[in-house]
Each structure stands twice: as structure tokens, then as C-alpha cells.
Enzyme design. Structure first.
Site, short mmCIF file in Angstrom:
data_model
loop_
_atom_site.label_atom_id
_atom_site.label_comp_id
_atom_site.label_asym_id
_atom_site.label_seq_id
_atom_site.Cartn_x
_atom_site.Cartn_y
_atom_site.Cartn_z
N GLY A 1 0.81 -1.34 -0.05
CA GLY A 1 0.09 0.04 0.00
C GLY A 1 0.91 1.34 -0.07
O GLY A 1 2.21 1.30 0.54
N GLN B 1 3.05 10.03 1.23
CA GLN B 1 4.51 9.44 1.11
C GLN B 1 5.04 9.83 -0.01
O GLN B 1 6.17 9.60 -0.28
CB GLN B 1 4.21 7.92 1.22
N CYS C 1 6.53 -0.03 7.00
CA CYS C 1 6.17 1.11 6.21
C CYS C 1 7.24 1.48 5.28
O CYS C 1 8.21 1.86 5.60
CB CYS C 1 5.64 2.18 7.27
N LEU C 2 6.95 2.06 4.05
CA LEU C 2 7.92 2.28 2.98
C LEU C 2 8.66 3.60 3.56
O LEU C 2 9.82 3.75 3.08
CB LEU C 2 7.41 2.38 1.66
N HIS D 1 -3.91 1.40 7.80
CA HIS D 1 -2.72 1.75 7.75
C HIS D 1 -2.54 2.99 6.83
O HIS D 1 -2.02 4.16 7.24
CB HIS D 1 -1.66 0.69 7.47
N GLU D 2 -3.00 2.85 5.58
CA GLU D 2 -3.08 4.01 4.64
C GLU D 2 -3.81 5.26 5.01
O GLU D 2 -3.40 6.28 4.60
CB GLU D 2 -3.23 3.54 3.10
N HIS E 1 -2.16 7.45 7.08
CA HIS E 1 -1.10 8.20 6.61
C HIS E 1 -1.82 9.66 6.14
O HIS E 1 -1.41 10.84 6.26
CB HIS E 1 -0.73 7.72 5.32
ZN ZN Z 1 2.91 3.65 5.47
#
Ligand code: ZN
Length: 162
Positions: free
Chosen positions: A46, A51, A88-89, A130-131, A134
Site C-alpha cells: 500500500g 508518502q 512502512c515504506l 494503515h494508509e 497516513h
Molecule cells: Zn505506511
């Protein structure tokens, strides 16, 4: 499509609250496509627009069942709770134990502005929550207790990757 740069902790853009999209423009559709491509390249499940440093309520997800693009996503119903480790990226090299709702009903718009509504559990449920975090400037480190959080922050700042 093009590959975008994923911004990393502690970039302050990750802490911004993203704005609702009233009218989906071509640039928003392109952004969602680029985010998907960027996500696949980075082996993520995701990504959220913040991000990419863009404060818009757009997320993309693929937990193995095909790509999902959601604009203005929201959780409209929650049931149960599930705890699991998440990466998380934007926070490379760390995993955080996060407690979330187990099953959710979610709503949002697809790239054409059509309403999408669905139920999710397991990895998909986790990824959507999670997204959406963000989009509200919230990161997985925020779920750790204060001592663990300090440890994780130190580790993140030492990571040569950011
Ligand atoms: Zn993340």
C-alpha cells in the site's frame, strides 16, 4: 506512468493532514497510477499520497488480489480487533506492533469518481487502516509505547536510507 520518490521519516510532509478531493482531476488519476507503479517497484502492499509528499486523500493497495485505488477513503464500520506487526515504506527497516480493527467496512471513490464500498479483513483491512492513517499524518511509530518509540526513532534516524 512514472516512478515517484517515497519520502522517509522524519520528513514533516508525512505529518500533514491531507485534503479531501472534491473533483477528481487527470493529475489525481495519474498520481494514483504512478503510486501503484511505485508501490510494486518497492514491494509494498500500500501507499498513500502523503508518502509522495502530496497532501491529498488518495491511497493505493494491492494485497495480492489486484490493485485498488481509493480517493477520499474512510472506514464506516469496525468490528473486533487484531494485532500484528507492520512495516512502512516511509520508515524503512523497522516493524511496529499495531492494534487495529479486525474487520471493517470502507468507502471511497475509484479513479472515475464512482463510489466503492466494501468489506475487508486480514491484510486488506490492515492495509486500508494503515494508509488512511497516513492521510491523517499518523505513522506506525505512534502506536509504540514511549520507550519503544524512542528506540525506533533512533534506529530510523541511523538508517542510511532516508
Ligand atoms: Zn505506511
Amino acid at each position: 506512468m512514472s516512478i515517484l520518490k517515497v519520502i522517509k521519516y522524519p520528513n514533516p510532509l508525512l505529518r500533514r493532514s491531507s485534503r479531501h478531493i472534491d473533483l477528481i482531476k487527470e493529475e489525481d488519476k495519474r498520481l494514483a497510477d504512478d503510486m501503484l507503479e511505485t508501490m510494486y517497484l518497492n514491494h509494498g502492499v500500500g501507499l498513500a499520497a502523503p508518502q509522495m509528499g502530496i497532501s491529498k486523500r488518495i491511497i493505493v493497495i494491492d494485497v495480492g488480489d489486484g490493485p485498488i485505488k481509493l480517493i477520499n477513503p474512510e472506514v464506516v464500520e469496525r468490528r473486533g480487533s487484531a494485532t500484528g506487526d507492520e512495516g512502512c515504506l516511509s520508515l524503512p527497516g523497522i516493524m511496529v506492533t499495531v492494534k487495529r480493527s479486525e474487520k471493517i467496512r470502507y468507502k471511497g471513490l475509484d479513479g472515475d469518481g464512482k463510489v466503492i464500498e466494501g468489506e475487508a479483513e486480514g491484510l486488506l483491512s490492515k492495509a486500508i487502516q494503515h494508509e488512511i492513517d497516513h492521510l491523517n499524518g499518523k505513522l506506525v511509530v505512534d502506536y509504540a509505547n514511549p520507550i519503544k518509540r524512542l528506540f525506533l526513532k533512533k534506529k530510523l534516524l541511523k538508517t542510511p536510507n532516508f
